[in-house]
Design a protein around this motif. Sequence first.
Motif, PDB file in Angstrom:
ATOM      1  N   ALA A 192      32.714  66.436  30.928  1.00 61.21           N
ATOM      2  CA  ALA A 192      32.407  67.203  32.142  1.00 61.21           C
ATOM      3  C   ALA A 192      32.945  68.617  31.977  1.00 61.21           C
ATOM      4  CB  ALA A 192      33.027  66.539  33.366  1.00 61.21           C
ATOM      5  N   TYR A 193      32.173  69.573  32.462  1.00 60.49           N
ATOM      6  CA  TYR A 193      32.594  70.975  32.417  1.00 60.49           C
ATOM      7  C   TYR A 193      32.628  71.518  33.839  1.00 60.49           C
ATOM      8  CZ  TYR A 193      31.430  70.495  27.473  1.00 60.49           C
ATOM      9  OH  TYR A 193      31.375  70.064  26.171  1.00 60.49           O
ATOM     10  N   THR A 194      33.614  72.355  34.107  1.00 63.03           N
ATOM     11  CA  THR A 194      33.749  72.940  35.435  1.00 63.03           C
ATOM     12  C   THR A 194      34.362  74.327  35.325  1.00 63.03           C
ATOM     13  OG1 THR A 194      34.518  72.518  37.707  1.00 63.03           O
ATOM     14  CG2 THR A 194      36.045  71.946  35.914  1.00 63.03           C
ATOM     15  N   SER A 195      34.569  74.960  36.469  1.00 64.74           N
ATOM     16  CA  SER A 195      35.118  76.313  36.479  1.00 64.74           C
ATOM     17  C   SER A 195      36.627  76.278  36.677  1.00 64.74           C
ATOM     18  CB  SER A 195      34.461  77.137  37.596  1.00 64.74           C
ATOM     19  OG  SER A 195      35.022  76.797  38.863  1.00 64.74           O
ATOM     20  N   GLU A 196      37.226  77.452  36.776  1.00 64.95           N
ATOM     21  CA  GLU A 196      38.661  77.565  37.017  1.00 64.95           C
ATOM     22  C   GLU A 196      38.987  77.645  38.508  1.00 64.95           C
ATOM     23  OE1 GLU A 196      40.941  77.119  34.986  1.00 64.95           O
ATOM     24  OE2 GLU A 196      40.474  77.871  32.989  1.00 64.95           O
ATOM     25  N   LEU A 197      37.979  77.434  39.363  1.00 66.23           N
ATOM     26  CA  LEU A 197      38.192  77.555  40.802  1.00 66.23           C
ATOM     27  C   LEU A 197      38.368  76.179  41.436  1.00 66.23           C
ATOM     28  CD1 LEU A 197      35.584  80.382  41.439  1.00 66.23           C
ATOM     29  CD2 LEU A 197      38.080  80.612  41.406  1.00 66.23           C
ATOM     30  N   GLU A 198      39.270  76.102  42.405  1.00 71.52           N
ATOM     31  CA  GLU A 198      39.692  74.816  42.954  1.00 71.52           C
ATOM     32  C   GLU A 198      38.569  74.036  43.603  1.00 71.52           C
ATOM     33  OE1 GLU A 198      42.938  72.940  46.105  1.00 71.52           O
ATOM     34  OE2 GLU A 198      43.193  74.978  45.356  1.00 71.52           O
ATOM     35  N   ARG A 199      37.657  74.713  44.293  1.00 70.52           N
ATOM     36  CA  ARG A 199      36.592  73.985  44.978  1.00 70.52           C
ATOM     37  C   ARG A 199      35.703  73.227  43.989  1.00 70.52           C
ATOM     38  NH1 ARG A 199      35.832  79.468  45.355  1.00 70.52           N
ATOM     39  NH2 ARG A 199      33.836  80.402  44.735  1.00 70.52           N
ATOM     40  N   ALA A 200      35.519  73.769  42.801  1.00 70.21           N
ATOM     41  CA  ALA A 200      34.744  73.064  41.779  1.00 70.21           C
ATOM     42  C   ALA A 200      35.558  71.934  41.163  1.00 70.21           C
ATOM     43  CB  ALA A 200      34.295  74.045  40.702  1.00 70.21           C
TER      44      ALA A 200
END
Length: 295
Positions: free
Chosen positions: A87-95
């Motif tokens: 899984a890949y995601t961003s550095e932002l908490e909501r993601a």
Amino acid sequence: MASIFKRNTPQRLKQIFQRPVVHDVNSVRAYRFPTYEITLMAHGECEDDLTKQFTGWIDSKLSPFGVEQAKRAGKIMAMDESHFHVAYTSELERAQATVKHVLEPLMVQPKVFATWRLNDRHLGDLSGYNRSQMALVHGERKIKEWSEEYSAMPPIIKVENPQYKSIMDNMHKKHLTTDQIPRAESVQMVYNRVLPYWENIIVPSLKMRNKVIVIAHNTSLCALIRRFAELSEMEAVHVSLPPAIPFTFTLDNHLKIIKGKNVKNSNKTRAQFVQSPQAANANVTAATPSGVGTA
């Protein structure tokens, strides 16, 4: 059924996502060759959505409804026996919080990687203000231009902006240098920063036969769609992913789209959520998932 298309989308663009399978072995796109699957999902509703603020790189948490959206999407995928290797995601908490709630019910827990390249679009000096406030300052026409035109960039964020320090401090904690942190971005600039991650990280992972899920932000996810669906700049602005609804795309051996589909009934409306006394009274906070690596 949820759709990734905005209103008044040209029919030709919709047909791109419904291409028939080609069985001619001499075809450049002979889909008999190995295919790849990638699932994309935008994060759930965040707190700044409630006040219609321009969020961008502000580290806004999921709202209680956003947590419910993410959990429900995870349960539906678990019932569908979905599984992912990475899984890949961003550095932002909501993601990252959406990742946590979505993956929790799945039988197999994939390795999770976070990168600033999948962050939301940086909205410059609009960050932290709502649309009506900024329309009074810049005019509604200018706000629409910055929101909808592919190469239009809002004013760069000023040091005096109340969100400037928190954005910079948060990204420094994520090991970004000051030079790496944009001060504002157009949609085109988001595409340009997402593309190297697609080519250097996600594509090799797909070619290793991994089933991949990317949970991030509408702007960064649409950059990925633009790439594998070969959309023009004008076509790309018609694509928008609804929050917390997973879309799975099948790609051919050239990593170009064959078809796309979404998980049915993977979400409630806000009205349905608010009408639930149990949900309305729940004191839910969105936690950043542990064990998130960087890539």
